[in-house]
Write a protein that holds these residues in place. Structure first.
Motif, short mmCIF file in Angstrom:
data_model
loop_
_atom_site.label_atom_id
_atom_site.label_comp_id
_atom_site.label_asym_id
_atom_site.label_seq_id
_atom_site.Cartn_x
_atom_site.Cartn_y
_atom_site.Cartn_z
N GLY A 198 -2.06 -0.10 -6.66
CA GLY A 198 -0.84 -0.51 -7.00
C GLY A 198 -0.77 -1.98 -7.04
N PRO A 199 0.40 -2.62 -7.90
CA PRO A 199 0.30 -4.02 -8.00
C PRO A 199 0.21 -4.75 -6.91
N THR A 200 0.95 -4.29 -5.81
CA THR A 200 0.89 -4.89 -4.52
C THR A 200 0.64 -4.05 -3.38
N SER A 201 -0.27 -2.99 -3.49
CA SER A 201 -0.45 -1.92 -2.52
C SER A 201 -1.84 -1.23 -2.84
N THR A 202 -2.25 -0.29 -1.99
CA THR A 202 -3.34 0.36 -2.06
C THR A 202 -2.98 2.11 -2.08
N VAL A 203 -3.59 2.74 -2.69
CA VAL A 203 -3.42 4.19 -3.01
C VAL A 203 -4.27 4.98 -1.88
N ILE A 204 -3.46 5.87 -0.99
CA ILE A 204 -4.19 7.03 -0.60
C ILE A 204 -3.47 8.07 -0.89
N ILE A 205 -4.55 9.28 -0.82
CA ILE A 205 -4.04 10.57 -1.11
C ILE A 205 -4.58 11.55 0.00
N ARG A 206 -4.11 12.61 0.27
CA ARG A 206 -4.35 13.69 1.23
C ARG A 206 -4.48 14.91 0.45
#
Length: 295
Positions: A198-206
Motif C-alpha cells: 500500500g502507499p503507507t502499508s504492507t499487504v498480508i493475506i491469509r
C-alpha cells in the motif's frame, strides 16, 4: 499544542560518541518557523523518514525503525544516522508526551540546505488520528498499477524503490484516486500482475492457515509492523511466508490486511468493488497484539 513535541536535531556522525546527547537536539514550538527556504526536503523531497507509533508511553519497535532509517540513508547516499542519538531523541520526546493514548512520532533526515548546512534532521510527535473504524470495520481497497515490473529495482537502483523517502506525491495521489473510486486505500501492483504494497502499508493475506506477504525486494519496503506480526503469528503456531503474490491470489484469499505502524491492522473488506471475506475476531486479535508494548 497538547501532545505535540518537535525536536530539531544536529546530526552526529554514525560513530561519534558524546557525553550529553540531549545537547544535540532542542525542542521548538511546532507552530514556529524551523526550516530554511532552501531546505531540500521541502524543495525536492530529498530525504528519508520513519513514523513510529507510540502507545501509552511506549515507542513501538523503535530500533527496527531506526535500522530501516539507516538502510534508507545508505540507499539514498545520505550520511548514516547515529542511532544512539536518535534513540535519545525518541526517549526525550516520548517522555514529554502524555503517558496514555496513541501518538505518531515522525523522524526526518534530509540532505540539508542547498549550498548550505547538511544534513538536517528533526523529530515531530503528535496525536495519532482515530483509526478505530478502520480497525473495527475494515477498509475497501482498489488495486493500482505502480508502473514497474518485478525486478525493476534491481535493474534501476537509482529509482530508490527500497528506501522510505520523503517523495510521497505519487503515494498521496494513489490515495486520492482510491477515494475517487469510492474506496479507502490502495494496493499497488506491478505492471506484470503481482501485489506490491500500500502507499503507507504492507499487504498480508491469509489462505487457509498460511499468512503471506510479498517477498522482500528492492521495490518493496520491508514493513516493521508486518515483521513483528509475523513473529507473533509464528509464536502462536501459525505459518508465515514471503512469496510472490499474483493479483489473483489477493482476490482468492480467505482474509487480507493492510498493516502499518500507526493505523495497525486494517482488514480488507472489498477489492476493486468485489467483497472480500472479513474476519473481525482475528483482526481484533491482531490489533490487540499490535497495541501491546513491542520492542
Amino acid at each position: 499544542m497538547a501532545g505535540t513535541v518537535t525536536l530539531l536535531i544536529e546530526p552526529l556522525p554514525a560513530d561519534a560518541t558524546v557525553p550529553d546527547l540531549d545537547a544535540t537536539f532542542r525542542e521548538v514550538d511546532a507552530s514556529a518557523p524551523a526550516l530554511r527556504v532552501g531546505e531540500l526536503s521541502t524543495q525536492r523531497g530529498d530525504g528519508i523518514f520513519e513514523t513510529i507509533g507510540v502507545v501509552d508511553g511506549h515507542a513501538q519497535e523503535a530500533r527496527p525503525h531506526l535500522e530501516r532509517l539507516r538502510n534508507s540513508a545508505r540507499i539514498c547516499e545520505l550520511p548514516e544516522p547515529n542511532l544512539p542519538q536518535w534513540e535519545a531523541a525518541i526517549a526525550r520526546a516520548v517522555a514529554s508526551l502524555p503517558q496514555h493514548g496513541e501518538f505518531a512520532l515522525k523522524l526526518v533526515l534530509s540532505r540539508g540546505v542547498e549550498r548550505g548546512p547538511a544534513p538536517t534532521a528533526w523529530l515531530h510527535a503528535s496525536p495519532a488520528a482515530d483509526f478505530s473504524a478502520a480497525r473495527e470495520r475494515g477498509i475497501r481497497v482498489v488495486t493500482l498499477d505502480r508502473g514497474y515490473a518485478r525486478g525493476t529495482a534491481e535493474r534501476a537502483p537509482w529509482l530508490l524503490l527500497g528506501a522510505k523517502t520523503l517523495s510521497y506525491a505519487v503515494n498521496m495521489a494513489a490515495l486520492r484516486e482510491a477515494r475517487r473510486r469510492g474506496a479507502d486505500d490502495t494496493i499497488f501492483t506491478t505492471s506484470d500482475g503481482y501485489v506490491m504494497e500500500g502507499p503507507t502499508s504492507t499487504v498480508i493475506i491469509r489462505r487457509g492457515d498460511a499468512y503471506a506477504t510479498p517477498a522482500p525486494s528492492g521495490a518493496i519496503l520491508h514493513g516493521t509492523t508486518q515483521r513483528s506480526l509475523f513473529e507473533h503469528l509464528e509464536a502462536s503456531g501459525r505459518r508465515t511466508e514471503y512469496r510472490d503474490i499474483p493479483i489473483a491470489d489477493l482476490g482468492a484469499a480467505d482474509a487480507a490486511w493492510l498493516v502499518s505502524s500507526v493505523r495497525l491492522a486494517a482488514g480488507v473488506t472489498e477489492v476493486d468493488g468485489r467483497p472480500m471475506p472479513y474476519d473481525a475476531d482475528e483482526t481484533r486479535e491482531l490489533n490487540a497484539y499490535l497495541l501491546s508494548p513491542r520492542d
